[in-house]
Design an enzyme around this catalytic site. Structure first.
Site, PDB file in Angstrom:
ATOM      1  N   LYS A   1       4.147 -12.173 -13.359  1.00 52.79           N
ATOM      2  CA  LYS A   1       5.335 -12.780 -12.739  1.00 52.79           C
ATOM      3  C   LYS A   1       6.207 -13.466 -13.789  1.00 52.79           C
ATOM      4  CE  LYS A   1       2.905 -15.503  -9.948  1.00 52.79           C
ATOM      5  NZ  LYS A   1       1.498 -15.181 -10.288  1.00 52.79           N
TER       6      LYS A   1
ATOM      7  N   ARG B   1       3.276 -20.883  -2.701  1.00 51.05           N
ATOM      8  CA  ARG B   1       1.880 -20.463  -2.813  1.00 51.05           C
ATOM      9  C   ARG B   1       1.094 -20.774  -1.548  1.00 51.05           C
ATOM     10  NH1 ARG B   1       1.659 -20.754  -8.785  1.00 51.05           N
ATOM     11  NH2 ARG B   1      -0.304 -19.966  -9.556  1.00 51.05           N
TER      12      ARG B   1
ATOM     13  N   ARG C   1      -4.260 -13.834 -23.004  1.00 50.22           N
ATOM     14  CA  ARG C   1      -2.847 -14.217 -23.113  1.00 50.22           C
ATOM     15  C   ARG C   1      -2.653 -15.545 -23.844  1.00 50.22           C
ATOM     16  NH1 ARG C   1      -0.265 -15.658 -17.152  1.00 50.22           N
ATOM     17  NH2 ARG C   1      -1.480 -17.535 -16.791  1.00 50.22           N
TER      18      ARG C   1
ATOM     19  N   ARG D   1      -3.740 -21.149 -22.373  1.00 48.02           N
ATOM     20  CA  ARG D   1      -3.826 -22.107 -21.266  1.00 48.02           C
ATOM     21  C   ARG D   1      -5.275 -22.433 -20.942  1.00 48.02           C
ATOM     22  NH1 ARG D   1       0.135 -19.958 -16.654  1.00 48.02           N
ATOM     23  NH2 ARG D   1      -1.544 -20.891 -15.428  1.00 48.02           N
TER      24      ARG D   1
ATOM     25  N   ARG E   1      -9.111 -19.391  -9.364  1.00 48.46           N
ATOM     26  CA  ARG E   1      -7.689 -19.223  -9.039  1.00 48.46           C
ATOM     27  C   ARG E   1      -7.466 -17.984  -8.168  1.00 48.46           C
ATOM     28  NH1 ARG E   1      -5.266 -19.138 -14.737  1.00 48.46           N
ATOM     29  NH2 ARG E   1      -3.228 -18.986 -13.747  1.00 48.46           N
TER      30      ARG E   1
HETATM   31  P1  AMP Z   1       0.933 -20.823 -12.750  1.00 42.46           P
HETATM   32  O1  AMP Z   1       1.508 -21.141 -14.074  1.00 42.46           O
HETATM   33  O2  AMP Z   1       1.965 -20.379 -11.752  1.00 42.46           O
HETATM   34  O3  AMP Z   1      -0.244 -19.862 -12.819  1.00 42.46           O
HETATM   35  O4  AMP Z   1       0.348 -22.197 -12.174  1.00 42.46           O
HETATM   36  C1  AMP Z   1      -0.674 -22.902 -12.855  1.00 42.46           C
HETATM   37  C2  AMP Z   1      -1.304 -23.936 -11.923  1.00 42.46           C
HETATM   38  O5  AMP Z   1      -0.294 -24.878 -11.501  1.00 42.46           O
HETATM   39  C3  AMP Z   1      -1.872 -23.380 -10.617  1.00 42.46           C
HETATM   40  O6  AMP Z   1      -3.194 -22.863 -10.769  1.00 42.46           O
HETATM   41  C4  AMP Z   1      -1.840 -24.622  -9.745  1.00 42.46           C
HETATM   42  O7  AMP Z   1      -2.852 -25.545 -10.090  1.00 42.46           O
HETATM   43  C5  AMP Z   1      -0.508 -25.258 -10.145  1.00 42.46           C
HETATM   44  N1  AMP Z   1       0.615 -24.711  -9.353  1.00 42.46           N
HETATM   45  C6  AMP Z   1       1.659 -23.947  -9.791  1.00 42.46           C
HETATM   46  N2  AMP Z   1       2.493 -23.643  -8.801  1.00 42.46           N
HETATM   47  C7  AMP Z   1       1.975 -24.204  -7.685  1.00 42.46           C
HETATM   48  C8  AMP Z   1       2.375 -24.225  -6.315  1.00 42.46           C
HETATM   49  N3  AMP Z   1       3.471 -23.565  -5.885  1.00 42.46           N
HETATM   50  N4  AMP Z   1       1.593 -24.914  -5.446  1.00 42.46           N
HETATM   51  C9  AMP Z   1       0.504 -25.580  -5.855  1.00 42.46           C
HETATM   52  N5  AMP Z   1       0.051 -25.584  -7.114  1.00 42.46           N
HETATM   53  C10 AMP Z   1       0.777 -24.908  -8.037  1.00 42.46           C
END
Ligand code: AMP
Length: 215
Positions: A13, A88, A127, A161, A172
């Site tokens: 994404k 989400r 990554r 990360r 996740r």
């Molecule tokens: P991402 O970079 O989108 O993979 O997000 C990394 C982490 O941030 C996720 O595993 C969640 O802990 C938190 N996070 C990101 N976006 C959301 C969201 N829309 N709702 C809740 N937690 C989020």
């Protein structure tokens, strides 16, 4: 044009969102990036969300909804946004509808990037990104053109990360299936959900997205 890129962690994404920023002049709104910035700032909120993120769980709906609304209301969003990692949960999807309506904007496309889940652990483990500009790379699938130097900004410092460790990725993915997948019928019923194969080469995935945007 406002669109959502949906899909499990590692679906690509963020990478595709960055390309759309370049090609369409849209603004990328990534809740993950916003939360990581909050963590880096060392604020009280940042300290709270750090723990949640590192465990692979979701941060509370209120926090991410507020963060997104602040950006959607702003002038830089007027030309359109790509939502990456938001919504989400079903309550987040409902809150998004309400805020778009409040700001006189509408959702044009919801694109689901379908991927082979077993391959994701491997994808995420490899990554890394540039600490300076955030450009994303992969040890095998998207390597640096020049060893140790960011293609985008010339930075030389890279980060993995902490939540890309295999055990956290498994968590996740569970959270994705349990909390995020239920938003698919929400958009499917409205006829704005389209699926693409996210496992192909980055250029092919980008072309599939372009095809949807052209309508
Ligand atoms: P991402 O970079 O989108 O993979 O997000 C990394 C982490 O941030 C996720 O595993 C969640 O802990 C938190 N996070 C990101 N976006 C959301 C969201 N829309 N709702 C809740 N937690 C989020």
């Amino acid at each position: 044009m406002n669109l959502i890129l949906l899909g499990p962690p590692g679906a690509g994404k963020g990478t595709q969102a960055q390309r759309l920023v370049q090609s369409h002049g849209l603004v990328q709104l990534s809740t993950g990036d916003m939360l990581r910035a909050e963590v880096r700032s060392g604020s009280a909120l940042g300290r709270r969300v750090k723990e949640v993120m590192e465990s692979g769980a979701l941060v509370s709906d209120d926090i991410v909804i507020q963060a997104i609304e602040a950006r959607i209301a702003g002038p830089e969003a007027a030309n359109g946004v790509i939502l990456d990692g938001f919504p989400r949960t079903v309550p987040q999807a409902q809150a998004l509808d309400a805020m778009l309506q409040r700001h006189g904007r509408k959702l044009d496309h919801v694109i689901l990037m379908e991927v082979d889940e077993p391959a994701l652990v491997d994808r995420l483990a490899g990554r890394f990104s540039c600490r300076n500009c955030g450009a994303a790379y992969h040890e095998r699938n998207h390597r640096l053109q020049k060893e140790g130097v960011c293609d985008n900004c010339g930075g030389t410092d890279f980060v993995h990360r902490p939540d890309d460790r295999p055990e956290t990725v498994t968590k996740r993915l569970e959270v994705y299936r349990r909390d995020t997948a239920p938003i698919l019928p929400y958009y499917r019923d409205r006829g704005i959900l389209r699926s693409i194969n996210g496992m192909g080469e980055m250029d092919d995935v980008a072309q599939a997205i372009e095809g949807i945007l052209r309508g």
